[in-house]
Write an enzyme that holds these catalytic residues in place. Structure first.
Site, PDB file in Angstrom:
ATOM      1  N   THR A   1      -0.686  -7.470   3.340  1.00  0.00           N
ATOM      2  CA  THR A   1      -1.392  -6.913   4.489  1.00  0.00           C
ATOM      3  C   THR A   1      -2.520  -7.845   4.900  1.00  0.00           C
ATOM      4  O   THR A   1      -3.167  -8.478   4.063  1.00  0.00           O
ATOM      5  CB  THR A   1      -1.963  -5.502   4.205  1.00  0.00           C
ATOM      6  OG1 THR A   1      -2.680  -5.036   5.358  1.00  0.00           O
ATOM      7  CG2 THR A   1      -2.873  -5.487   2.984  1.00  0.00           C
ATOM      8  N   SER A   2      -2.745  -7.903   6.206  1.00  0.00           N
ATOM      9  CA  SER A   2      -3.822  -8.766   6.728  1.00  0.00           C
ATOM     10  C   SER A   2      -5.184  -8.125   6.488  1.00  0.00           C
ATOM     11  O   SER A   2      -6.219  -8.734   6.709  1.00  0.00           O
ATOM     12  CB  SER A   2      -3.608  -9.007   8.229  1.00  0.00           C
ATOM     13  OG  SER A   2      -3.532  -7.739   8.899  1.00  0.00           O
TER      14      SER A   2
ATOM     15  N   PRO B   1       0.817 -14.834   0.914  1.00  0.00           N
ATOM     16  CA  PRO B   1       0.928 -16.302   1.014  1.00  0.00           C
ATOM     17  C   PRO B   1      -0.191 -16.911   1.848  1.00  0.00           C
ATOM     18  O   PRO B   1      -0.485 -18.099   1.764  1.00  0.00           O
ATOM     19  CB  PRO B   1       2.286 -16.521   1.694  1.00  0.00           C
ATOM     20  CG  PRO B   1       2.606 -15.229   2.368  1.00  0.00           C
ATOM     21  CD  PRO B   1       1.939 -14.156   1.567  1.00  0.00           C
TER      22      PRO B   1
ATOM     23  N   HIS C   1       0.810   5.490   7.803  1.00  0.00           N
ATOM     24  CA  HIS C   1       1.053   5.466   9.253  1.00  0.00           C
ATOM     25  C   HIS C   1       2.330   6.192   9.627  1.00  0.00           C
ATOM     26  O   HIS C   1       2.900   5.940  10.687  1.00  0.00           O
ATOM     27  CB  HIS C   1       1.113   4.001   9.737  1.00  0.00           C
ATOM     28  CG  HIS C   1      -0.214   3.312   9.640  1.00  0.00           C
ATOM     29  ND1 HIS C   1      -0.333   1.955   9.435  1.00  0.00           N
ATOM     30  CD2 HIS C   1      -1.487   3.783   9.672  1.00  0.00           C
ATOM     31  CE1 HIS C   1      -1.619   1.639   9.375  1.00  0.00           C
ATOM     32  NE2 HIS C   1      -2.337   2.734   9.515  1.00  0.00           N
TER      33      HIS C   1
ATOM     34  N   CYS D   1      12.312  18.722  22.027  1.00  0.00           N
ATOM     35  CA  CYS D   1      12.241  19.602  20.858  1.00  0.00           C
ATOM     36  C   CYS D   1      13.257  20.740  21.032  1.00  0.00           C
ATOM     37  O   CYS D   1      13.233  21.425  22.066  1.00  0.00           O
ATOM     38  CB  CYS D   1      10.825  20.177  20.743  1.00  0.00           C
ATOM     39  SG  CYS D   1      10.671  21.410  19.431  1.00  0.00           S
TER      40      CYS D   1
HETATM   41  P1  OAD Z   1       0.089  -7.762   9.598  1.00  0.00           P
HETATM   42  O1  OAD Z   1       1.190  -8.336  10.414  1.00  0.00           O
HETATM   43  O2  OAD Z   1      -1.277  -7.576  10.215  1.00  0.00           O
HETATM   44  O3  OAD Z   1      -0.134  -8.661   8.312  1.00  0.00           O
HETATM   45  C1  OAD Z   1       0.983  -9.020   7.552  1.00  0.00           C
HETATM   46  C2  OAD Z   1       0.457  -9.760   6.336  1.00  0.00           C
HETATM   47  O4  OAD Z   1       1.560 -10.058   5.499  1.00  0.00           O
HETATM   48  C3  OAD Z   1      -0.208 -11.100   6.677  1.00  0.00           C
HETATM   49  O5  OAD Z   1      -1.445 -11.191   6.000  1.00  0.00           O
HETATM   50  C4  OAD Z   1       0.790 -12.139   6.157  1.00  0.00           C
HETATM   51  O6  OAD Z   1       0.122 -13.288   5.656  1.00  0.00           O
HETATM   52  C5  OAD Z   1       1.439 -11.374   5.033  1.00  0.00           C
HETATM   53  N1  OAD Z   1       2.785 -11.829   4.704  1.00  0.00           N
HETATM   54  C6  OAD Z   1       3.702 -12.390   5.507  1.00  0.00           C
HETATM   55  N2  OAD Z   1       4.844 -12.637   4.827  1.00  0.00           N
HETATM   56  C7  OAD Z   1       4.630 -12.185   3.543  1.00  0.00           C
HETATM   57  C8  OAD Z   1       5.399 -12.137   2.367  1.00  0.00           C
HETATM   58  N3  OAD Z   1       6.652 -12.610   2.332  1.00  0.00           N
HETATM   59  N4  OAD Z   1       4.848 -11.601   1.254  1.00  0.00           N
HETATM   60  C9  OAD Z   1       3.575 -11.129   1.263  1.00  0.00           C
HETATM   61  N5  OAD Z   1       2.785 -11.136   2.362  1.00  0.00           N
HETATM   62  C10 OAD Z   1       3.313 -11.667   3.481  1.00  0.00           C
HETATM   63  O7  OAD Z   1       0.620  -6.378   9.022  1.00  0.00           O
HETATM   64  P2  OAD Z   1      -0.233  -5.234   8.323  1.00  0.00           P
HETATM   65  O8  OAD Z   1      -1.373  -5.789   7.557  1.00  0.00           O
HETATM   66  O9  OAD Z   1       0.723  -4.377   7.610  1.00  0.00           O
HETATM   67  O10 OAD Z   1      -0.510  -0.265  12.261  1.00  0.00           O
HETATM   68  O11 OAD Z   1      -0.804  -4.432   9.602  1.00  0.00           O
HETATM   69  C11 OAD Z   1      -1.544  -3.238   9.375  1.00  0.00           C
HETATM   70  C12 OAD Z   1      -1.254  -2.299  10.509  1.00  0.00           C
HETATM   71  O12 OAD Z   1      -1.502  -2.959  11.776  1.00  0.00           O
HETATM   72  C13 OAD Z   1       0.196  -1.862  10.598  1.00  0.00           C
HETATM   73  O13 OAD Z   1       0.476  -0.797   9.748  1.00  0.00           O
HETATM   74  C14 OAD Z   1       0.293  -1.454  12.051  1.00  0.00           C
HETATM   75  C15 OAD Z   1      -0.401  -2.649  12.668  1.00  0.00           C
HETATM   76  O14 OAD Z   1      -0.888  -2.357  13.923  1.00  0.00           O
HETATM   77  C16 OAD Z   1       0.080   0.806  12.896  1.00  0.00           C
HETATM   78  O15 OAD Z   1       1.248   0.755  13.242  1.00  0.00           O
HETATM   79  C17 OAD Z   1      -0.829   1.955  13.112  1.00  0.00           C
END
Ligand code: OAD
Length: 251
Positions: free
Chosen positions: A195-196, A221, A128, A154
């Site tokens: 990641t979710s 977690p 991203h 720019c």
């Molecule tokens: P999310 O906020 O959707 O999910 C975060 C995940 O991290 C969740 O499943 C939590 O349970 C987990 N989590 C929280 N604390 C943690 C820890 N200490 N260790 C391990 N896991 C933990 O974030 P993403 O999955 O990254 O897109 O979201 C994907 C995309 O959606 C992002 O890149 C962004 C967002 O919109 C763009 O910006 C295009």
């Protein structure tokens, strides 16, 4: 699919360690959870997730930028300050170590915070983009020397600059997509961390790995809806589980 969480912290299934030990190619996908313990907010975690407080449609879309570039830049400047003050956590550092321990290692991140690079991973596929990049809206190129302004311009063509991140509704850069899909199809072990698994195409990488007979594991977690299809679920924070994983591999 065995889930592993010991009473006293993190237990890693020895079969997963054995698979890592035998792996020719390990592919890791990270999400905001890997940076949570660096103090960088995730997006969807209840209470403190970014999308709990801000409406992504107002801030992270081309339309939002078109309508109010100043507001969008204010938000991204706030995120840049937050991330600049953060440091890589033991989870990031463990992934940098893991890259040294396996024959071939591919790190794909959905995060834009640059913390994997600061932790020592030299090759990172930024699905991203990167929060600290400035991109010309007209030429599409990255710009290094933009003068500071509410909406920076720019220096070459005068068009608005935008943060060099992928917004909702935008496509993933071809090179990141191609490299990530190839790595997911080739790897022997695929590890999804923090990641979710809700946002595609990143969320589809684990499926590609599975279809190509890789062993797939998740560190989270809060086990995701996808984990039932995986081989292992490590129910733990990344900053605890990843160092444990590397320690088990290195011994
Ligand atoms: P999310 O906020 O959707 O999910 C975060 C995940 O991290 C969740 O499943 C939590 O349970 C987990 N989590 C929280 N604390 C943690 C820890 N200490 N260790 C391990 N896991 C933990 O974030 P993403 O999955 O990254 O897109 O979201 C994907 C995309 O959606 C992002 O890149 C962004 C967002 O919109 C763009 O910006 C295009």
């Amino acid at each position: 699919m065995p889930s592993t969480q010991g009473q006293t912290g993190v237990l890693i299934n020895p079969d997963f360690i054995a698979a890592l030990r035998d792996a020719r190619h390990v592919c890791v996908l990270t999400g905001a959870g890997v940076s949570a313990e660096s103090g960088v907010p995730t997006f969807r975690d209840s209470q403190h997730g970014l999308w709990e407080k801000y409406d992504p449609q107002q801030l992270a879309t081309p339309e939002a930028f078109e309508e109010d570039p100043k507001l969008v830049w204010q938000w991204y400047r706030w995120r840049r300050e937050l991330v600049a003050a953060a440091n890589p956590n033991p989870g990031h550092l463990a992934l940098a170590r893991l890259a040294e321990l396996v024959p071939r290692f591919t790190l794909v991140t959905q995060n834009v915070d640059g913390l994997h690079q600061r932790a020592g991973n030299s090759k990172v596929i930024e699905f991203h983009g990167n929060l600290f990049d400035d991109r010309c809206c007209a030429e599409g190129r990255l710009v290094e020397d933009a003068a500071d302004a509410d909406v920076p311009a720019c220096p070459r063509c005068g068009a608005n600059l935008r943060p060099g991140v992928v917004w909702f509704g935008e496509t993933i850069p071809d090179s990141a997509l191609d490299q990530s899909f190839a790595a997911a199809a080739d790897c022997d072990v695929f590890l999804s961390v923090g990641t979710s698994s809700l946002v595609y195409p990143a969320a589809g990488l684990a499926d590609i790995a599975k279809e190509n007979r890789a062993m797939v594991a998740e560190i989270n977690p809060n086990p995701t809806i996808r984990v039932a299809a995986y081989d292992f679920s490590i129910v733990a924070n990344a900053a605890a589980a990843l160092p444990k994983l590397v320690e088990s591999l290195a011994t």
